[in-house]
Design a protein around this motif. Structure first.
Motif, PDB file in Angstrom:
ATOM      1  N   ASP A 200       0.821  -1.219   0.000  1.00  0.00           N
ATOM      2  CA  ASP A 200       0.000   0.000   0.000  1.00  0.00           C
ATOM      3  C   ASP A 200       0.851   1.263   0.000  1.00  0.00           C
ATOM      4  O   ASP A 200       0.387   2.338   0.368  1.00  0.00           O
ATOM      5  CB  ASP A 200      -0.951   0.006   1.193  1.00  0.00           C
ATOM      6  N   SER A 202       2.605   4.606  -1.226  1.00  0.00           N
ATOM      7  CA  SER A 202       2.114   5.645  -2.134  1.00  0.00           C
ATOM      8  C   SER A 202       3.167   5.975  -3.183  1.00  0.00           C
ATOM      9  O   SER A 202       4.361   5.698  -2.999  1.00  0.00           O
ATOM     10  CB  SER A 202       1.758   6.910  -1.355  1.00  0.00           C
ATOM     11  N   THR A 224      -7.876  -6.398  -8.613  1.00  0.00           N
ATOM     12  CA  THR A 224      -8.765  -5.287  -8.281  1.00  0.00           C
ATOM     13  C   THR A 224      -9.002  -5.169  -6.775  1.00  0.00           C
ATOM     14  O   THR A 224      -9.617  -4.195  -6.313  1.00  0.00           O
ATOM     15  CB  THR A 224     -10.122  -5.429  -8.997  1.00  0.00           C
ATOM     16  N   PRO A 227      -6.872  -1.617  -4.927  1.00  0.00           N
ATOM     17  CA  PRO A 227      -7.039  -0.399  -5.743  1.00  0.00           C
ATOM     18  C   PRO A 227      -5.986   0.652  -5.475  1.00  0.00           C
ATOM     19  O   PRO A 227      -5.633   1.419  -6.379  1.00  0.00           O
ATOM     20  CB  PRO A 227      -8.446   0.091  -5.357  1.00  0.00           C
ATOM     21  N   GLN A 228      -5.469   0.714  -4.231  1.00  0.00           N
ATOM     22  CA  GLN A 228      -4.443   1.710  -3.924  1.00  0.00           C
ATOM     23  C   GLN A 228      -3.173   1.449  -4.718  1.00  0.00           C
ATOM     24  O   GLN A 228      -2.451   2.383  -5.073  1.00  0.00           O
ATOM     25  CB  GLN A 228      -4.158   1.756  -2.422  1.00  0.00           C
ATOM     26  N   ILE A 230      -3.135   0.123  -7.769  1.00  0.00           N
ATOM     27  CA  ILE A 230      -3.418   0.551  -9.147  1.00  0.00           C
ATOM     28  C   ILE A 230      -3.177   2.050  -9.279  1.00  0.00           C
ATOM     29  O   ILE A 230      -2.554   2.520 -10.240  1.00  0.00           O
ATOM     30  CB  ILE A 230      -4.867   0.188  -9.530  1.00  0.00           C
ATOM     31  N   GLU A 231      -3.652   2.806  -8.306  1.00  0.00           N
ATOM     32  CA  GLU A 231      -3.468   4.260  -8.327  1.00  0.00           C
ATOM     33  C   GLU A 231      -1.994   4.615  -8.204  1.00  0.00           C
ATOM     34  O   GLU A 231      -1.504   5.549  -8.865  1.00  0.00           O
ATOM     35  CB  GLU A 231      -4.267   4.903  -7.201  1.00  0.00           C
ATOM     36  N   MET A 232      -1.261   3.878  -7.377  1.00  0.00           N
ATOM     37  CA  MET A 232       0.181   4.127  -7.227  1.00  0.00           C
ATOM     38  C   MET A 232       0.896   3.913  -8.549  1.00  0.00           C
ATOM     39  O   MET A 232       1.712   4.743  -8.974  1.00  0.00           O
ATOM     40  CB  MET A 232       0.758   3.208  -6.145  1.00  0.00           C
ATOM     41  N   ARG A 234      -0.327   4.010 -11.555  1.00  0.00           N
ATOM     42  CA  ARG A 234      -0.749   5.061 -12.490  1.00  0.00           C
ATOM     43  C   ARG A 234       0.034   6.353 -12.242  1.00  0.00           C
ATOM     44  O   ARG A 234       0.406   7.063 -13.189  1.00  0.00           O
ATOM     45  CB  ARG A 234      -2.252   5.296 -12.333  1.00  0.00           C
ATOM     46  N   SER A 235       0.328   6.626 -10.983  1.00  0.00           N
ATOM     47  CA  SER A 235       0.999   7.884 -10.637  1.00  0.00           C
ATOM     48  C   SER A 235       2.499   7.866 -10.899  1.00  0.00           C
ATOM     49  O   SER A 235       3.103   8.931 -11.057  1.00  0.00           O
ATOM     50  CB  SER A 235       0.748   8.209  -9.156  1.00  0.00           C
ATOM     51  N   ALA A 255      -3.717  -0.077 -14.346  1.00  0.00           N
ATOM     52  CA  ALA A 255      -3.317   1.323 -14.211  1.00  0.00           C
ATOM     53  C   ALA A 255      -3.409   2.061 -15.544  1.00  0.00           C
ATOM     54  O   ALA A 255      -3.625   3.278 -15.573  1.00  0.00           O
ATOM     55  CB  ALA A 255      -1.897   1.420 -13.655  1.00  0.00           C
TER      56      ALA A 255
END
Length: 366
Positions: A200, A202, A224, A227-228, A230-232, A234-235, A255
């Motif tokens: 998890d 960031s 899925t 989700p955290q 996936i966002e990481m 993507r960022s 992502a």
């Protein structure tokens, strides 16, 4: 002691107990490797699953101190046709049964693993319970049918705290979704300075470490469910080179906007042929996954398919058109299995070097 496996469809397989005598429930899957049972059993990606070994004799070379992929195996249980009671190997320190007892993992032997595997291949993976002979079968079946699959598997097997394995080479952040020891071994052998972080973590925490590259590890379950992560991913895309393995491959796809789906019975074993579309060569790979990235629309999302499975045509690898990122569904570190694809670690090192020399010009313009 006689015990049984009860499946959610009402099927019952009777056998003899090995290992722990506790009851255990989980998704029943099968793996086709002829060897490597110790690595398979200790692979965190089998968290909460009951592993059926299709090879008829398991445990014949015992258990040693070298071949663990994790300290605490997370599998819910194992099923074998025959468990060797007198292993023969110079490195062996215990039997399979002794390991299962120490780690409190239940097992069944004497099961018709061919019939069980055929059932899974026909109907898909099934939830099952390993238990004694004195249970009310109808209630167990009803409970299994109502039982949801767990969604916290990655949390169970990820590291609880970050740690560092110092090296003089490339600085790599390994995001631990259930990383096998083999991945760490291959990075360390190449001199990498490795920092292992929680699932998890960031994007800001990762970039603060100023890595030359980020590796997304293997892990259990549905991508899925994290989700955290996936966002990481993507960022960090476009800001640092990324290499994904297995679950990490699926997370990279999500992502980028792709979708994943649950497979009928997945790919588990050390003998899966995969075609490299860049070279037209076929490699034999080690695999362990129950989900796959859907192929539709990947190119529009910026992903170029690089590898496909020979047996069923599913996606086994892709790279990003614009950003320094690529991933594979199989395990280039093997453990167990052939090392046909081990040079993917060299490709990751080359990508980090190229990106660093270019000053991440593309990344800075994002």
């Amino acid at each position: 002691m006689k015990r049984q496996l009860i499946l959610e469809d009402g099927s019952i397989f009777e056998g003899m107990a090995i290992g722990s005598d506790r009851d255990s429930t989980g998704e029943v899957v099968f793996t086709t490797g002829m060897t490597g049972y110790q690595e398979t059993l200790s692979d965190p990606s089998y968290c909460d699953q009951i592993i059926t070994f299709t090879y008829p004799l398991i445990g014949n070379y015992g258990i040693n101190h070298e071949d663990f992929e994790s300290i605490e195996p997370a599998a819910a249980g194992i099923i074998v046709s025959e468990a060797a009671s007198e292993p023969s190997h110079w490195q062996s320190t215990s039997t399979l049964d002794e390991l299962l007892r120490v780690k409190d993992i239940p097992g069944l032997t004497g099961i018709d693993t061919r019939a069980l595997t055929k059932k899974i291949r026909t109907h898909g993976t099934l939830k099952g319970k390993m238990c004694g002979m004195d249970v009310q079968v109808e209630k167990v079946i009803e409970s299994l049918q109502q039982m949801p699959l767990p969604t916290d598997q990655v949390q169970k097997v990820s590291t609880s705290t970050p740690y560092t394995l110092p090296g003089r080479g490339k600085r790599v952040v390994l995001v631990d979704f259930g990383a096998k020891r083999g991945i760490l071994r291959d990075l360390i052998e190449r001199g990498c300075d490795v920092t292992v972080v929680r699932y998890d973590v960031s994007a800001e925490e990762i970039l603060r470490l100023q890595p030359d590259g980020v590796m997304l590890s293997n892990g259990p379950g549905d991508p899925t469910d994290v989700p955290q992560a996936i966002e990481m991913v993507r960022s960090i895309l476009g800001k640092v080179p990324v290499f994904g393995i297995c679950l990490g491959h699926q997370l990279l796809g999500l992502a980028c906007g792709a979708k994943t789906m649950k497979m009928k019975f997945g790919h588990r074993g050390v003998n899966h042929p995969v075609k490299d579309l860049d070279t037209n060569k076929v490699m034999i790979t080690s695999q362990n996954h129950g989900y796959t990235v859907e192929p539709n629309g990947l190119e529009e999302l910026g992903l170029i398919v690089t590898h496909v499975a020979i047996n069923d045509g599913t996606i086994e690898g892709y790279r990003h058109k614009e950003f320094p990122a690529f991933s594979v569904q199989f395990h280039p570190e093997a453990s167990p299995g052939p090392t046909d694809s081990n040079d993917l670690f060299e490709q990751f090192l080359a990508l980090m070097s190229t990106s660093k020399k270019a000053g991440n010009v593309l990344c800075q313009n994002v």
